[in-house]
Design a protein around this motif. Sequence first.
Motif, PDB file in Angstrom:
ATOM      1  N   VAL A  60      48.647  33.685  45.498  1.00  0.00           N
ATOM      2  CA  VAL A  60      49.744  33.053  46.230  1.00  0.00           C
ATOM      3  C   VAL A  60      49.286  31.656  46.632  1.00  0.00           C
ATOM      4  O   VAL A  60      48.294  31.495  47.341  1.00  0.00           O
ATOM      5  CB  VAL A  60      50.128  33.859  47.492  1.00  0.00           C
ATOM      6  N   GLY A  61      49.984  30.639  46.174  1.00  0.00           N
ATOM      7  CA  GLY A  61      49.549  29.274  46.441  1.00  0.00           C
ATOM      8  C   GLY A  61      48.442  28.860  45.491  1.00  0.00           C
ATOM      9  O   GLY A  61      48.140  29.531  44.499  1.00  0.00           O
ATOM     10  N   GLU A  62      47.794  27.740  45.808  1.00  0.00           N
ATOM     11  CA  GLU A  62      46.758  27.211  44.934  1.00  0.00           C
ATOM     12  C   GLU A  62      45.426  27.922  45.166  1.00  0.00           C
ATOM     13  O   GLU A  62      45.090  28.283  46.293  1.00  0.00           O
ATOM     14  CB  GLU A  62      46.564  25.714  45.199  1.00  0.00           C
ATOM     15  N   GLU A  63      44.684  28.091  44.114  1.00  0.00           N
ATOM     16  CA  GLU A  63      43.341  28.627  44.241  1.00  0.00           C
ATOM     17  C   GLU A  63      42.494  27.669  45.084  1.00  0.00           C
ATOM     18  O   GLU A  63      42.535  26.442  44.903  1.00  0.00           O
ATOM     19  CB  GLU A  63      42.709  28.809  42.860  1.00  0.00           C
ATOM     20  N   GLY A  64      41.743  28.230  46.015  1.00  0.00           N
ATOM     21  CA  GLY A  64      40.918  27.425  46.898  1.00  0.00           C
ATOM     22  C   GLY A  64      41.646  26.889  48.108  1.00  0.00           C
ATOM     23  O   GLY A  64      41.027  26.258  48.979  1.00  0.00           O
ATOM     24  N   ARG A  65      42.969  27.133  48.208  1.00  0.00           N
ATOM     25  CA  ARG A  65      43.758  26.653  49.354  1.00  0.00           C
ATOM     26  C   ARG A  65      44.338  27.832  50.129  1.00  0.00           C
ATOM     27  O   ARG A  65      45.467  27.785  50.610  1.00  0.00           O
ATOM     28  CB  ARG A  65      44.886  25.735  48.874  1.00  0.00           C
ATOM     29  N   ALA A 120      37.735  33.269  45.620  1.00  0.00           N
ATOM     30  CA  ALA A 120      37.919  33.120  44.175  1.00  0.00           C
ATOM     31  C   ALA A 120      36.891  32.115  43.647  1.00  0.00           C
ATOM     32  O   ALA A 120      36.214  31.454  44.445  1.00  0.00           O
ATOM     33  CB  ALA A 120      39.344  32.643  43.882  1.00  0.00           C
ATOM     34  N   PRO A 121      36.743  31.959  42.350  1.00  0.00           N
ATOM     35  CA  PRO A 121      35.808  30.952  41.826  1.00  0.00           C
ATOM     36  C   PRO A 121      36.075  29.553  42.374  1.00  0.00           C
ATOM     37  O   PRO A 121      35.135  28.776  42.578  1.00  0.00           O
ATOM     38  CB  PRO A 121      36.035  31.008  40.307  1.00  0.00           C
ATOM     39  N   GLY A 122      37.338  29.250  42.653  1.00  0.00           N
ATOM     40  CA  GLY A 122      37.682  27.933  43.176  1.00  0.00           C
ATOM     41  C   GLY A 122      37.686  27.836  44.685  1.00  0.00           C
ATOM     42  O   GLY A 122      38.107  26.823  45.234  1.00  0.00           O
ATOM     43  N   ASP A 160      45.428  37.895  32.851  1.00  0.00           N
ATOM     44  CA  ASP A 160      46.814  38.278  32.594  1.00  0.00           C
ATOM     45  C   ASP A 160      47.722  37.955  33.784  1.00  0.00           C
ATOM     46  O   ASP A 160      48.830  38.478  33.876  1.00  0.00           O
ATOM     47  CB  ASP A 160      46.890  39.771  32.276  1.00  0.00           C
ATOM     48  N   GLY A 161      47.218  37.106  34.678  1.00  0.00           N
ATOM     49  CA  GLY A 161      47.984  36.759  35.879  1.00  0.00           C
ATOM     50  C   GLY A 161      47.595  37.563  37.094  1.00  0.00           C
ATOM     51  O   GLY A 161      48.021  37.237  38.206  1.00  0.00           O
ATOM     52  N   THR A 162      46.817  38.616  36.889  1.00  0.00           N
ATOM     53  CA  THR A 162      46.353  39.414  38.018  1.00  0.00           C
ATOM     54  C   THR A 162      44.896  39.091  38.337  1.00  0.00           C
ATOM     55  O   THR A 162      44.178  38.498  37.520  1.00  0.00           O
ATOM     56  CB  THR A 162      46.481  40.927  37.751  1.00  0.00           C
ATOM     57  N   TRP A 163      44.494  39.493  39.543  1.00  0.00           N
ATOM     58  CA  TRP A 163      43.111  39.319  39.997  1.00  0.00           C
ATOM     59  C   TRP A 163      42.609  40.675  40.484  1.00  0.00           C
ATOM     60  O   TRP A 163      43.399  41.544  40.863  1.00  0.00           O
ATOM     61  CB  TRP A 163      43.039  38.300  41.133  1.00  0.00           C
ATOM     62  N   ALA A 171      35.614  39.262  47.350  1.00  0.00           N
ATOM     63  CA  ALA A 171      35.641  38.439  46.137  1.00  0.00           C
ATOM     64  C   ALA A 171      36.861  38.767  45.286  1.00  0.00           C
ATOM     65  O   ALA A 171      37.332  39.910  45.251  1.00  0.00           O
ATOM     66  CB  ALA A 171      34.375  38.653  45.325  1.00  0.00           C
ATOM     67  N   ALA A 172      37.375  37.753  44.590  1.00  0.00           N
ATOM     68  CA  ALA A 172      38.506  37.915  43.676  1.00  0.00           C
ATOM     69  C   ALA A 172      38.134  37.332  42.326  1.00  0.00           C
ATOM     70  O   ALA A 172      37.656  36.189  42.233  1.00  0.00           O
ATOM     71  CB  ALA A 172      39.741  37.228  44.235  1.00  0.00           C
ATOM     72  N   VAL A 173      38.362  38.109  41.280  1.00  0.00           N
ATOM     73  CA  VAL A 173      38.020  37.686  39.920  1.00  0.00           C
ATOM     74  C   VAL A 173      39.290  37.716  39.069  1.00  0.00           C
ATOM     75  O   VAL A 173      40.008  38.724  39.055  1.00  0.00           O
ATOM     76  CB  VAL A 173      36.963  38.622  39.308  1.00  0.00           C
TER      77      VAL A 173
END
Length: 556
Positions: free
Chosen positions: A289-294, A239-241, A213-216, A207-209
């Motif tokens: 890196v790239g779009e969330e969920g992609r 991630a959530p997405g 601040d730009g970090t996960w 999981a990533a939250v």
Amino acid sequence: MTAIAATPRSAPAGRTHEVTNQPPPRVGHDAADDPVLLEGLAREGAAWYTEDLHRIGRLTGSEQVQRWAREANAHGPVLRTHDRYGNRVDEVDFHPAYHSLMEVAVGEGLGGTPWADPRPGAHVARAAGFMVWSSAEAGHGCPVSMTYAAVPALRSAPELAAVYEPLLTSRSYDPGLRAPTGKRGLLAGMGMTEKQGGTDVRSNTTAAVPEGDGTWRLRGHKWFTSAPMNDLFLVLAQAPGGLSCFLVPRVLPDGTRNTFRIQRLKDKLGNRSNASSEPEFDDTVGWLVGEEGRGVRTIIEMVTMTRLDCVLGSASGTRAALAEAAHHVRHRRVSGALLADQPLMRNVIADLGVESEAATALALRLAGAADRAQRGDAGERAFLRLATAVAKYWVCKRQPAAVAEALECLGGNGYDEASGMPRLYRDAPLNGIWEGSGNVNALDVLRALTREPGCLDAFRAEVDAAAGADTRLDTAWRSLLGELGTPSDPGEAALGARRLVERMALVLQGSLLVRHAPAAVADAFCATRLGGEGGAAFGTLPRGADLAGIWERVPR
């Protein structure tokens, strides 16, 4: 009884026998002295690299590098989870021979360097260099390949690429865990698979939250992450997405260690010089890196290039085994005659030579497509998309069989570790598994054919370039086209996917050989692989095959 005194015989002290009929060590040769490789290099636009390739080839064939290869495998990586005081360090120690191999590989630009080289053919040059150098020792090629492949994926985050790409394309090998921007060069890896899913990365539970601040922050456990001592990793996490891709450094910009707990190293069949591990993330810092969920779409750029390197590596391993077998039979006598002069052995080596040339020609064609695709050629990009999956399936599938046959040419000597053949044999299945097994790539071919019709158009144009040159190729291609153009039930298509992809690989190789190889090689390939005149085993070229013409292409 009278004692009988023995008469001393003149013989060197301690000598019980004289060794005869054993081939001399295969050292001091130029591993790039290979017409198949050199012709492909020029054909795909990198003739300017010829002198450098020969320099790498001479180093590859040296006794020193062969010793490095043996030592790096005999003394594999060792995990140190804690220091003497009980602090977690999660470091992997390598034998100096491994570092020597890596220093040459990175210094010769076999990592990310081509992405910073504006010359046409830069990726082809790198591919040829990688094939020659990894023929000495394949295991250290893994971190080199991942570093090469990480660059196009990282470009999905331009701000991160601006910081790290100059270091990933560097020719400086700078091992050790330190802040990335304070090093002269970086190595990259990837963390995709997990124990509950393997290839099915959408079942990942890491999981990533977002921190705001730009970090996960990542938490989870990866199942098969190679080269854990690399500096940066592209990691998939939920991630959530949805499933997303993250850049995870081993050391954070301020110099503190990121949480990257190495639970254990894998005890692998082969690839012994390279460490593969199970890292655990716990409040581990990463950047999107790239779009969330992609995430899959982002990291597939890296996977595509590592699949290309799997093809390069399998072609290299096949050719290395062929060279060792050919060297043996050129010096070994049976029943008073060299094995190389005996008809059945000539057939075996020639058949292996045909297989190797087909693999090498296809590997370099893919490298040429990769080079032109990244320079904006849409047709080459479409061809690369489909042909990489086809070649990954077939060339990697054929390597274990070819290496086993080459090993058998040495008889019992080939089964002895001292020959080097067992290491080639243990390494042979790896590329068929890395970056997607045979089934994964066969189904990926179906996916490309169904969803990206431009790929088939590009593939058709490549095969059609040899139209009319060989009736066996033409017949096989017409039959295959009929099947490719006939819609079928998805279940039935999946059931026959391996056979379909095998035929696609063979007609593609046939087209390349008919156009670019000598008639002896092309005729033997089309007769046996397309015309049904060969058997299941190597060494079944038909009567009338020009064995002498094929042997001229076999490396020494």
